[in-house]
Design an enzyme around this catalytic site. Sequence first.
Site, mmCIF file in Angstrom:
data_model
loop_
_atom_site.group_PDB
_atom_site.id
_atom_site.type_symbol
_atom_site.label_atom_id
_atom_site.label_comp_id
_atom_site.label_asym_id
_atom_site.label_seq_id
_atom_site.Cartn_x
_atom_site.Cartn_y
_atom_site.Cartn_z
ATOM 1 N N GLY A 1 0.832 -1.185 0.000
ATOM 2 C CA GLY A 1 0.000 0.000 0.000
ATOM 3 C C GLY A 1 0.875 1.247 0.000
ATOM 4 N N CYS A 2 0.317 2.360 -0.450
ATOM 5 C CA CYS A 2 1.106 3.591 -0.550
ATOM 6 C C CYS A 2 1.519 4.108 0.829
ATOM 7 C CB CYS A 2 0.337 4.658 -1.325
ATOM 8 S SG CYS A 2 -1.361 4.935 -0.775
#
Length: 313
Positions: free
Chosen positions: A124-125
């Site tokens: 995930g970012c």
Amino acid sequence: MTTAKTKLASVFIDGEAGTTGLEIRERLAGVGQIGVKSIDPAKRKDRAARAEMLRNVDLVVLCLPDDAARETVALADELGAEAPKIVDASTAHRVADGWVYGFAEMTADHAGKIRAAKRVANPGCYPTGGIALIRPLVDAGIIPADHPLTVNAVSGYSGGGRSMIEAYEAGTAPAFELYGLGLEHKHVPELQTYSGLTRRPIFVPSVGNFRQGMLVSVPLHLDVLPGKPCLRDIESALAERYRGSEIVRVATEPSASLSRLEAEELNGTDKLELYVFGKAALNQAVLVARLDNLGKGAAGAAVQNIKLMLGLD
């Protein structure tokens, strides 16, 4: 004399019409050794057609909702030895057994694990920034694994899915908002697991009225950490972990010249920058990661993992 053409590695982006899928496709267009295949839109939900596509590519990238990603993986399971390698950009398999986490710089040998993997879960970012800051300090003994940590972050609206993107582009969304205030954001399990933490961190995400770009910050009270590390100790541990990386850069003593940091500086790149701000007299520090949430935070990491898995790095 004729020269034989090198066979292209074939990649299918399942969900190529979404934000991440489009970004991955654009980046792969610049990789000469890869050919991207697409399925007939009319057969996108045809199980037999999807199975045939999976059977005939080297690697599939899943840019799908979690349940749909699980369905595609189940379909690949049925193919046995004919199944392609998989990079899953959803949240479905980030802490699942049998999957390698796709943050190549996480440890010194992690790129090799991705290179040898059949299935990789793209990070995930938000966790990309948090893990990049925390994991080296846990490994170095600077931050205990059970230390109570707070991770704050702000992202451009492109990371929030179709409804959020449409709201911001229509001008109906607020200029800035905190969310995930029930403290159960879906990124917390991977943030905790791959940071090496035994205590669940508090994660406070937010979104601003800009399309892409991200800042992730971790505040620290230095005098309550074992050994009472100084700012240079933290900076050195980070620099040692990412020494030689072409993607991750650790800024040197940034607080001497910077008092502000904006989120959009790395947009359009796959870079990740790490900063150690603070003041020794106060025994306080703020660690900051800056990245493009669609670059190293999504599509850039996916392409990096694809190239590793296909032996094209």
